[in-house]
Design an enzyme around this catalytic site. Structure first.
Site: not given
Ligand code: G3P
Length: 229
Positions: A99, A147
């Site tokens: 992550h 991400e």
């Molecule tokens: O692992 C999920 C992530 O990093 C996204 O976070 O708060 O933008 O949904 P968020």
């Protein structure tokens, strides 16, 4: 050992270390996720903190639990590390790896994925961009979750604001390893964000603040469920 099959589309709720998702509150949130998953027939997985995995697993049996990280170690003299065996015996069926808030170098990612296979755990490997996704695809994880770090926690949805990067990530990963299932995450807040992610070729989303920090997490999850029916 072969890891179990995970049904898709899937929504992964990462509890991170938010207070709203710690201890008893983590159990409560996990039960909400389980309730929505059963009632609306959608696949939801949760990723709580290590210390909450066992107690959640005692109350919540119908949704998948992932840990947030593992270290690339076997059981042994590794104080302060997280062994894949420990998360498995605590009740997790898999783990996030790499992550962006818990980055690993490529060699460690490779070893972690190898260990998940040995222990029959599901691997959900995060990537920050197309190139990293391509490198990770070679290691044959079960999932890659794209991400972009700049959108995490902003409430600005990756599927709405970077649709071309999401699609490119899916296509580039598939060229290298068609077996890998692709997710996207960052800023996912609404049903339409989830719907869009699926339209772009992913099999689901990973999100955190949109549910964990919501005034009414159940309502948000129901909106997600309805958007993909
Ligand atoms: O692992 C999920 C992530 O990093 C996204 O976070 O708060 O933008 O949904 P968020």
């Amino acid at each position: 050992m072969i890891s179990m099959k995970v049904k898709t589309p899937i929504i992964i709720v990462n509890f991170k270390t938010y207070e709203e998702a710690t201890g008893k509150k983590a159990v409560k949130l996990a039960k909400i996720c389980e309730y929505v998953s059963k009632k609306y027939d959608i696949n939801i997985a949760i990723s709580p903190q290590f210390c909450d995995i066992f107690q959640i697993s005692q109350f919540v049996k119908k949704i998948l639990i992932l840990s947030q990280h593992i270290d690339s170690i076997y059981p042994g003299p590794y104080t302060g590390h997280i062994s894949p065996l420990s998360i498995k015996q605590s009740g997790a069926i898999g783990t996030l790896i790499n992550h962006s808030e818990r980055k690993l170098d490529l060699e460690k990612i490779r070893k972690c994925i190898e260990l998940t296979k040995k222990y029959g755990l599901i691997s959900v490997c995060c990537s920050a961009n197309v190139n990293e996704s391509k490198e990770i695809a070679k290691f044959d994880p079960d999932f890659i979750a794209y991400e972009p770090p700049s959108l995490i926690g902003t409430g600005i949805s990756v599927s709405q604001t970077k649709p071309e990067v999401v699609t490119k990530t899916v296509n580039e990963i598939k060229k290298i390893n068609p077996e890998v299932k692709v997710l996207c995450g960052a800023g996912i807040m609404k049903g339409e964000d989830v719907k869009k992610a699926l339209e772009l070729g992913t099999v689901g989303v990973i999100l955190s603040s949109g549910v964990v920090k919501a005034v009414n997490p159940k309502k948000v999850l129901i909106e997600f469920a309805e958007s993909i029916k």
